[in-house]
Every structure is written in C-alpha cells, then in structure tokens.
Motif scaffolding. Structure first.
Motif, short mmCIF file in Angstrom:
data_model
loop_
_atom_site.label_atom_id
_atom_site.label_comp_id
_atom_site.label_asym_id
_atom_site.label_seq_id
_atom_site.Cartn_x
_atom_site.Cartn_y
_atom_site.Cartn_z
N LEU A 93 0.89 -1.07 -0.04
CA LEU A 93 0.02 0.02 0.09
C LEU A 93 0.87 1.35 -0.11
O LEU A 93 1.86 1.40 0.94
N LYS A 94 0.43 2.03 -1.14
CA LYS A 94 1.41 3.23 -1.19
C LYS A 94 0.64 4.39 -1.02
O LYS A 94 -0.55 4.48 -1.60
N VAL A 95 1.32 5.58 -0.76
CA VAL A 95 0.56 6.99 -0.72
C VAL A 95 0.63 7.33 -2.44
O VAL A 95 1.87 7.61 -2.73
N GLY A 96 -0.13 7.74 -2.76
CA GLY A 96 -0.41 7.97 -4.22
C GLY A 96 -0.30 9.80 -4.15
O GLY A 96 0.52 10.36 -4.93
N THR A 97 -1.28 10.25 -3.40
CA THR A 97 -1.21 11.59 -3.43
C THR A 97 -1.77 12.11 -1.81
O THR A 97 -2.47 11.75 -1.42
N PHE A 98 -1.24 13.09 -1.52
CA PHE A 98 -1.47 13.34 -0.17
C PHE A 98 -1.21 14.87 -0.05
O PHE A 98 -0.13 15.50 -0.40
N LYS A 99 -2.35 15.76 0.37
CA LYS A 99 -2.11 17.14 0.48
C LYS A 99 -3.27 17.70 1.56
O LYS A 99 -4.17 17.16 1.83
#
Length: 94
Positions: free
Chosen positions: A75-81
């Motif tokens: 499981l990876k962070v694709g986009t985080f803001k």
C-alpha cells in the motif's frame, strides 16, 4: 464542522480551490484525476471546501532499496495534501 469521507474521485469537486496548486504544479493532474474516476480517496471537507486529500494505491512490485525488497503487494501513498490551518479545527481530524 470538518468531516472525513471516503469518496470516489468522480464524486470529488475538482474545481475546489484546494486542487489549484496541484493543477499548477502538475500539468497532467486533471487528466490523472479523471482517469482515477472509479478509485477512492479520503477527503476532509468543512464549510470552506476540501481541506485534506489522501489517495492510497495498491501496487505489486519489487522495490529498489538497500537491501532490495521482493515483489509483493504494498500500500503506497499516491497523493497527499492538507491545508494546515494551525487552529483547533484539526483537533477533529482523527
């Protein structure tokens, strides 16, 4: 009051000013966003609009690290803001 929800990309308002910096920094952002229409993301919204966005993605690949990690489901962070407000509102973000 802030609420955290899991929504399909197609249900998220891409016109919200929250996404302006992503569109500005990444010219293909809108195209990428529309390609993800059936995927889900977590968003936090309040009366001012979107305040946080998190897209997690599943990948099945090897990682070129030291030491190398074998191919497996991750499981990876694709986009985080987030919009960091520095006030008590964020006490509600659990």
């Amino acid at each position: 009051m802030s609420t955290i929800q899991i929504k399909k990309f197609s249900e998220i308002n891409l016109s919200d000013v929250f996404f302006d910096s992503l569109k500005s920094d990444y010219s293909e952002f809108e195209e990428w966003f529309f390609r993800k229409s059936d995927k889900t993301a977590m968003i936090m919204e309040d009366e001012e609009g979107v305040q946080a966005f998190l897209y997690l993605k599943k990948e099945h690949e090897a990682l070129e690290t030291s030491p190398p990690l074998p191919k497996k489901l991750r499981l990876k962070v694709g986009t985080f803001k987030i919009n960091a407000k520095g006030d008590e509102t964020w006490g509600e973000f659990h």
